[in-house]
Design a protein around this motif. Structure first.
Motif, PDB file in Angstrom:
ATOM      1  N   HIS A   1       1.765 -60.142  84.203  1.00 60.24           N
ATOM      2  CA  HIS A   1       2.174 -59.591  85.497  1.00 60.24           C
ATOM      3  C   HIS A   1       3.618 -59.926  85.860  1.00 60.24           C
ATOM      4  O   HIS A   1       4.264 -60.786  85.256  1.00 60.24           O
ATOM      5  CB  HIS A   1       1.227 -60.052  86.602  1.00 60.24           C
ATOM      6  N   SER A   2       4.107 -59.279  86.893  1.00 57.94           N
ATOM      7  CA  SER A   2       5.465 -59.489  87.390  1.00 57.94           C
ATOM      8  C   SER A   2       5.521 -60.700  88.314  1.00 57.94           C
ATOM      9  O   SER A   2       4.486 -61.271  88.682  1.00 57.94           O
ATOM     10  CB  SER A   2       5.954 -58.242  88.144  1.00 57.94           C
TER      11      SER A   2
ATOM     12  N   SER B   1       5.329 -56.675  82.660  1.00 62.16           N
ATOM     13  CA  SER B   1       6.166 -56.053  83.683  1.00 62.16           C
ATOM     14  C   SER B   1       7.106 -57.085  84.285  1.00 62.16           C
ATOM     15  O   SER B   1       6.673 -58.195  84.642  1.00 62.16           O
ATOM     16  CB  SER B   1       5.280 -55.451  84.789  1.00 62.16           C
ATOM     17  N   SER B   2       8.392 -56.761  84.390  1.00 60.92           N
ATOM     18  CA  SER B   2       9.399 -57.601  85.026  1.00 60.92           C
ATOM     19  C   SER B   2       9.413 -59.011  84.431  1.00 60.92           C
ATOM     20  O   SER B   2       9.709 -59.192  83.253  1.00 60.92           O
ATOM     21  CB  SER B   2       9.157 -57.622  86.532  1.00 60.92           C
TER      22      SER B   2
ATOM     23  N   SER C   1      10.500 -52.599  82.878  1.00 61.93           N
ATOM     24  CA  SER C   1      11.537 -53.149  83.754  1.00 61.93           C
ATOM     25  C   SER C   1      11.737 -54.651  83.556  1.00 61.93           C
ATOM     26  O   SER C   1      11.626 -55.426  84.505  1.00 61.93           O
ATOM     27  CB  SER C   1      11.184 -52.884  85.223  1.00 61.93           C
TER      28      SER C   1
ATOM     29  N   SER D   1      13.151 -58.349  83.370  1.00 64.54           N
ATOM     30  CA  SER D   1      14.119 -58.925  84.309  1.00 64.54           C
ATOM     31  C   SER D   1      15.018 -60.004  83.709  1.00 64.54           C
ATOM     32  O   SER D   1      15.908 -60.508  84.387  1.00 64.54           O
ATOM     33  CB  SER D   1      13.361 -59.539  85.494  1.00 64.54           C
TER      34      SER D   1
ATOM     35  N   THR E   1      15.565 -54.396  89.042  1.00 60.34           N
ATOM     36  CA  THR E   1      16.113 -54.630  87.703  1.00 60.34           C
ATOM     37  C   THR E   1      16.794 -53.338  87.274  1.00 60.34           C
ATOM     38  O   THR E   1      16.128 -52.317  87.088  1.00 60.34           O
ATOM     39  CB  THR E   1      15.007 -55.019  86.700  1.00 60.34           C
TER      40      THR E   1
ATOM     41  N   HIS F   1      10.478 -50.187  90.778  1.00 62.96           N
ATOM     42  CA  HIS F   1      10.274 -51.354  89.918  1.00 62.96           C
ATOM     43  C   HIS F   1       8.813 -51.495  89.485  1.00 62.96           C
ATOM     44  O   HIS F   1       8.490 -52.348  88.658  1.00 62.96           O
ATOM     45  CB  HIS F   1      10.709 -52.618  90.677  1.00 62.96           C
ATOM     46  N   ASN F   2       7.934 -50.649  90.040  1.00 62.76           N
ATOM     47  CA  ASN F   2       6.491 -50.789  89.794  1.00 62.76           C
ATOM     48  C   ASN F   2       5.988 -49.724  88.828  1.00 62.76           C
ATOM     49  O   ASN F   2       5.152 -48.881  89.181  1.00 62.76           O
ATOM     50  CB  ASN F   2       5.730 -50.727  91.114  1.00 62.76           C
TER      51      ASN F   2
END
Length: 285
Positions: free
Chosen positions: A67-68, A132-133, A157, A159, A238, A264-265
């Motif tokens: 997860h982010s 993600s991220s 995305s 980061s 990002t 971003h999602n």
């Protein structure tokens, strides 16, 4: 002398205001769906980790969802139904969700070590990483470090590339390696701060972004497995233009540009579209 005192007072005021703002911003909301515990817990390196593991076919690799920042395993639930034929592992990374928040370091290297230990505990030796991220950046780090375990890598995305993150004031000054980041870690890791803001994830923010440095670029160069990248031009957190750096540094990589509305999602933008692209990528020999 007077000017120097004014400068010091001004800098101190800037730091204090910054930390107050950050502490308020980084108070995670509690997802009602997490109130009912339907998953498992396991102690990893002395830290209790909340995870979900569905093992359907021992002959197939396990899809691991990361997860982010500020998220939890619940963010992937919309995608799970599209991968019923696969083994699935998702967990709240240390410092987030229902996992314990007691570490003194949440860097990408630390997160990678936790993932490696969790996989060993669950007897999983072959994975496809989907992140993600912050989770994507962790997946990148893990892949470079444990490349023999990872069949394919899907990142959304990411980061971790230095300078790629975009925050409102005062985030841009704190969420990157450097003096202010170090001060931030010191102030948010102490006993008083944790008592005043027990639910804050400010320390996690300072800690993980302190590892978004040149070493991340070197890590990208080591990856030689197939990599699928999702990124939206509408991503304000990002920045999309850094996708060029990933394509340049990872030789076997492909970019899917997601519509601006995804921001971003990417994971929750269009589950049908995202899952279809992931499946095509996984099944393509």
């Amino acid at each position: 002398m007077k000017k120097k005192m004014i400068y010091i007072l001004g800098a101190s005021l800037f730091l204090i205001i910054g930390f107050i703002i950050l502490a308020g911003i980084l108070l995670p909301s509690i997802d009602p769906s997490l109130q009912k515990d339907i998953h498992n817990f396991k102690s990893i390196n002395g830290t209790l980790i909340h995870y979900y593991f569905k093992k359907e076919n021992p002959d197939k690799p396990t899809l691991v969802f990361l997860h982010s920042f500020g998220g939890n395993l619940e963010m992937w639930k919309s995608l799970f139904p599209y991968f019923n034929e696969f083994n699935i592992l998702a967990y709240d990374m240390p410092g987030f969700g229902k996992s314990e928040k007691k570490l003194d370091d949440y860097s990408l290297e630390t997160q990678t070590n936790f993932l490696y230990t969790l996989l060993n505990e669950l007897k999983v030796d072959s994975v496809i990483l989907i992140g993600s991220s912050m989770g994507a950046s962790t997946a990148v780090w893990f892949t470079a470090d444990k490349q023999n375990m990872v069949k394919k890598l899907i990142i959304m995305s990411p980061s971790g590339y230095p300078g790629s993150m975009n925050h409102k004031f005062p985030g841009n000054y704190f969420y990157k390696p450097g003096f202010l980041n170090t001060i931030g870690k010191l102030m948010t890791s102490n006993f008083i701060f944790r008592k005043l803001f027990p639910n804050s994830i400010a320390f996690q923010a300072f800690s993980v972004t302190s590892s978004y440095d040149q070493s991340y670029i070197e890590i990208l160069k080591k990856i030689n497995i197939p990599v699928l990248i999702f990124w939206s031009k509408g991503d304000k957190r990002t920045l999309y233009r850094f996708s060029e750096q990933y394509l340049k540094l990872i030789k076997n990589s492909k970019l899917i540009t997601v519509p601006d509305i995804a921001g971003h999602n990417v994971n929750s933008f269009n589950p049908v579209f995202v899952s279809k692209e992931i499946k095509n990528f996984i099944l393509n020999k």
